[in-house]
Design a protein around this motif. Structure first.
Motif, PDB file in Angstrom:
ATOM      1  N   SER A 115       0.672  -1.529   0.292  1.00  0.00           N
ATOM      2  CA  SER A 115      -0.326   0.302   0.206  1.00  0.00           C
ATOM      3  C   SER A 115       0.941   1.665   0.091  1.00  0.00           C
ATOM      4  N   ALA A 116       0.604   2.319  -0.550  1.00  0.00           N
ATOM      5  CA  ALA A 116       0.730   3.272  -0.762  1.00  0.00           C
ATOM      6  C   ALA A 116       0.596   4.698   0.539  1.00  0.00           C
ATOM      7  N   ALA A 117      -0.324   3.773   1.230  1.00  0.00           N
ATOM      8  CA  ALA A 117      -0.454   4.943   2.422  1.00  0.00           C
ATOM      9  C   ALA A 117      -0.705   3.751   3.880  1.00  0.00           C
ATOM     10  N   PRO A 118      -0.270   4.360   4.706  1.00  0.00           N
ATOM     11  CA  PRO A 118      -0.618   3.339   6.138  1.00  0.00           C
ATOM     12  C   PRO A 118      -1.765   3.256   6.166  1.00  0.00           C
ATOM     13  N   LYS A 119      -3.103   3.597   6.339  1.00  0.00           N
ATOM     14  CA  LYS A 119      -4.478   3.992   6.448  1.00  0.00           C
ATOM     15  C   LYS A 119      -4.965   2.935   5.766  1.00  0.00           C
ATOM     16  N   TYR A 120      -4.867   2.004   4.776  1.00  0.00           N
ATOM     17  CA  TYR A 120      -5.443   1.254   3.858  1.00  0.00           C
ATOM     18  C   TYR A 120      -4.632  -0.507   4.646  1.00  0.00           C
ATOM     19  N   MET A 121      -3.111   0.109   4.553  1.00  0.00           N
ATOM     20  CA  MET A 121      -3.088  -1.532   5.249  1.00  0.00           C
ATOM     21  C   MET A 121      -3.252  -1.360   7.165  1.00  0.00           C
ATOM     22  N   LYS A 122      -4.016  -0.604   7.840  1.00  0.00           N
ATOM     23  CA  LYS A 122      -4.572  -0.371   8.878  1.00  0.00           C
ATOM     24  C   LYS A 122      -6.318  -0.933   9.385  1.00  0.00           C
ATOM     25  N   ALA A 123      -7.137  -0.545   8.230  1.00  0.00           N
ATOM     26  CA  ALA A 123      -7.748  -1.276   7.972  1.00  0.00           C
ATOM     27  C   ALA A 123      -7.937  -2.705   7.743  1.00  0.00           C
ATOM     28  N   LEU A 124      -6.982  -3.233   6.811  1.00  0.00           N
ATOM     29  CA  LEU A 124      -7.447  -4.542   6.857  1.00  0.00           C
ATOM     30  C   LEU A 124      -6.917  -5.325   7.966  1.00  0.00           C
ATOM     31  N   VAL A 125      -5.626  -4.727   8.522  1.00  0.00           N
ATOM     32  CA  VAL A 125      -5.581  -5.297  10.347  1.00  0.00           C
ATOM     33  C   VAL A 125      -6.522  -5.501  10.993  1.00  0.00           C
ATOM     34  N   ASP A 126      -7.321  -4.752  10.771  1.00  0.00           N
ATOM     35  CA  ASP A 126      -8.016  -3.586  11.629  1.00  0.00           C
ATOM     36  C   ASP A 126      -9.568  -4.555  11.385  1.00  0.00           C
ATOM     37  N   GLN A 127      -9.267  -4.931   9.945  1.00  0.00           N
ATOM     38  CA  GLN A 127     -10.115  -6.107  10.076  1.00  0.00           C
ATOM     39  C   GLN A 127      -9.947  -7.965  10.075  1.00  0.00           C
ATOM     40  N   ARG A 128      -8.247  -7.566  10.780  1.00  0.00           N
ATOM     41  CA  ARG A 128      -8.046  -8.823  10.585  1.00  0.00           C
ATOM     42  C   ARG A 128      -7.772 -10.095   9.384  1.00  0.00           C
ATOM     43  N   PHE A 129      -7.608  -9.246   8.185  1.00  0.00           N
ATOM     44  CA  PHE A 129      -7.642  -9.438   6.800  1.00  0.00           C
ATOM     45  C   PHE A 129      -6.393  -9.765   6.735  1.00  0.00           C
ATOM     46  N   ILE A 130      -5.718  -8.746   7.361  1.00  0.00           N
ATOM     47  CA  ILE A 130      -3.718  -8.933   8.029  1.00  0.00           C
ATOM     48  C   ILE A 130      -3.393  -8.927   9.015  1.00  0.00           C
ATOM     49  N   ASP A 131      -2.014  -9.897   9.853  1.00  0.00           N
ATOM     50  CA  ASP A 131      -1.350  -9.890  11.221  1.00  0.00           C
ATOM     51  C   ASP A 131      -1.001  -8.678  11.236  1.00  0.00           C
ATOM     52  N   ILE A 132      -1.446  -7.712  12.481  1.00  0.00           N
ATOM     53  CA  ILE A 132      -0.254  -6.484  12.840  1.00  0.00           C
ATOM     54  C   ILE A 132       0.999  -6.984  12.141  1.00  0.00           C
ATOM     55  N   ASN A 133       1.285  -8.593  13.353  1.00  0.00           N
ATOM     56  CA  ASN A 133       3.317  -8.197  13.161  1.00  0.00           C
ATOM     57  C   ASN A 133       2.981  -8.908  11.982  1.00  0.00           C
ATOM     58  N   GLN A 134       2.733  -9.292  10.494  1.00  0.00           N
ATOM     59  CA  GLN A 134       3.140  -9.680   9.550  1.00  0.00           C
ATOM     60  C   GLN A 134       2.911  -8.062   8.340  1.00  0.00           C
ATOM     61  N   GLN A 135       3.287  -7.420   9.114  1.00  0.00           N
ATOM     62  CA  GLN A 135       3.441  -6.148   8.230  1.00  0.00           C
ATOM     63  C   GLN A 135       4.390  -5.311   8.739  1.00  0.00           C
ATOM     64  N   LYS A 136       5.021  -4.519   7.948  1.00  0.00           N
ATOM     65  CA  LYS A 136       5.412  -3.318   8.467  1.00  0.00           C
ATOM     66  C   LYS A 136       5.632  -1.841   7.519  1.00  0.00           C
ATOM     67  N   LYS A 137       5.671  -0.951   7.786  1.00  0.00           N
ATOM     68  CA  LYS A 137       6.204   0.008   6.911  1.00  0.00           C
ATOM     69  C   LYS A 137       7.312  -0.279   6.367  1.00  0.00           C
ATOM     70  N   LEU A 138       7.699   0.335   4.949  1.00  0.00           N
ATOM     71  CA  LEU A 138       8.962  -0.381   3.960  1.00  0.00           C
ATOM     72  C   LEU A 138       9.672   1.118   3.392  1.00  0.00           C
ATOM     73  N   LEU A 139       8.940   2.155   2.114  1.00  0.00           N
ATOM     74  CA  LEU A 139       9.154   2.822   2.004  1.00  0.00           C
ATOM     75  C   LEU A 139       8.560   4.373   2.119  1.00  0.00           C
ATOM     76  N   SER A 140       9.605   5.313   1.020  1.00  0.00           N
ATOM     77  CA  SER A 140       8.746   6.457   1.457  1.00  0.00           C
ATOM     78  C   SER A 140       8.821   6.846   0.099  1.00  0.00           C
ATOM     79  N   ASN A 141       8.387   7.818  -0.809  1.00  0.00           N
ATOM     80  CA  ASN A 141       8.040   9.338  -1.751  1.00  0.00           C
ATOM     81  C   ASN A 141       7.872  10.052  -1.112  1.00  0.00           C
TER      82      ASN A 141
END
Length: 283
Positions: free
Chosen positions: A109-135
C-alpha cells in the motif's frame, strides 16, 4: 516277471531323462526381482515429479509498477518454482478487493490507512506487516507545455485549464494532494479545473499526453516518463508522510512462499532496486 521288470527299468530311465532335461532348461530365478519391483523407465525422462509452481498474487500500489517488475525478473530467475502475478492499482481499490475476497497473497500500500483498515478487520496480521518505503509528492507538467508553473499558487493562473490528480478517497497521491491544497485554501477554488484519475499512473498519462496542464504524482512516477517534467516538489509539511506498507494476507494459499517473498522485499538486494527507482527506505 522278467518282462515287467524290464518295462519298469525303461520307465525309470525315461522319467530320469525328462527330469534332467527340465532341470537344464529352467532359468535361475534366485534373487531376481518381480515385475512389481522393477522401476519403470522411459528414455530421456526422469521419474521424479517436478516441483509444483506456486503463483503468488501481489496487490500493489500502481506507483510501484516499474520497481516491482524489475524485482520480479531477479526473483523468478532465482526461484524457478515461483510466479509473481501483480495486480497494480490504487491502494484504496486494492484494499476493497481484498475485503471482498479477491485472491491476494501480499498487499503493498502507498498509504498506511489502507493497511491499517485490513489489519483492523483481521485480513492481515499486525505482526506480518511493516512500513518499508517513502516517496515525495510532485507536480508535473508536459515537457513541451507552455504554462508557467513553479508553485502551488501558479495553478490558479488562467493558463492552467486542467489539473490531474488521483481520486482522493482511493488514490493516496490524490489524498496527499488534496490535503496540501486544502492547507493552502486552494482546494475549493481549483475544483473546476480538477480532473480525477483512477490511479497515479493514469494521472501521469493525462499530463504526458497533454490532456492536463499539470498533475500531482509521486517523484518515482515522474522519473519513468520523458514526456513530463517536474514543475515543483510539494512542501512535505503540507501533507502526512508518504509511507509504503507491505503485509501478508491471512487468506494466502501459499504461506511459506509468500513469507519468503515478503522477507526478500526487505532485503538489501530488493531495497537497492526501489532506491534506483527513486524511493527512500524507511527504518
Amino acid at each position: 516277471m522278467l518282462q515287467k521288470a524290464r518295462i519298469s527299468v525303461l520307465w525309470s530311465i525315461v522319467l530320469f531323462l525328462m527330469a534332467a532335461l527340465a532341470g537344464c532348461g529352467a532359468p535361475d530365478n534366485k534373487g531376481a526381482p518381480s515385475g512389481a519391483d522393477i522401476p519403470a523407465r522411459s528414455a530421456g525422462k526422469s521419474t521424479a515429479n517436478p516441483a509444483e509452481t506456486a503463483e503468488l498474487v501481489v496487490s500493489a500500489a500502481a506507483s510501484m509498477t516499474d520497481a516491482l517488475k524489475d524485482i520480479q525478473q531477479a526473483y523468478e530467475a532465482a526461484h524457478p518454482n515461483i510466479r509473481l502475478n501483480f495486480n497494480f492499482g490504487a491502494s484504496g481499490a486494492l484494499q476493497h478487493q481484498i475485503e471482498q475476497g479477491a485472491p491476494a497473497d501480499l498487499f503493498l500500500s502507498a498509504a498506511p490507512k489502507y493497511m491499517k483498515a485490513l489489519v483492523d478487520q483481521r485480513f492481515i496480521d499486525i505482526n506480518q506487516q511493516k512500513k518499508l518505503l517513502s516517496n515525495e509528492l510532485v507536480a508535473v507538467v508536459p515537457t513541451d507545455g507552455t504554462a508557467e508553473i513553479a508553485n502551488m499558487t501558479d495553478l490558479s493562473k488562467d493558463s492552467v485549464k486542467n489539473i490531474a490528480m488521483g481520486i482522493p478517497e482511493s488514490v493516496p497521491a490524490g489524498g496527499y494532494a488534496k490535503e496540501a491544497l486544502t492547507r493552502l485554501k486552494l482546494w475549493d477554488p481549483l475544483q473546476p479545473k480538477i480532473v480525477q484519475g483512477k490511479d497515479v499512473r493514469q494521472v501521469l498519462q493525462y499530463v504526458a499526453t497533454g490532456n492536463a496542464d499539470a498533475g500531482f504524482v509521486y517523484k518515482t512516477d515522474a522519473l519513468t516518463s520523458q514526456q513530463v517534467r517536474v514543475a515543483f516538489t510539494v512542501d512535505p509539511e503540507l501533507y502526512k508522510p508518504i509511507e509504503y506498507h507491505i503485509g501478508i494476507v491471512k487468506a494466502t494459499r501459499h504461506p511459506r512462499e509468500t513469507a519468503d517473498f515478503y522477507t526478500y522485499l526487505q532485503s538489501k538486494e530488493a531495497l537497492d532496486v526501489f532506491v534506483k527507482y527513486g524511493f527512500s527506505i524507511l527504518n
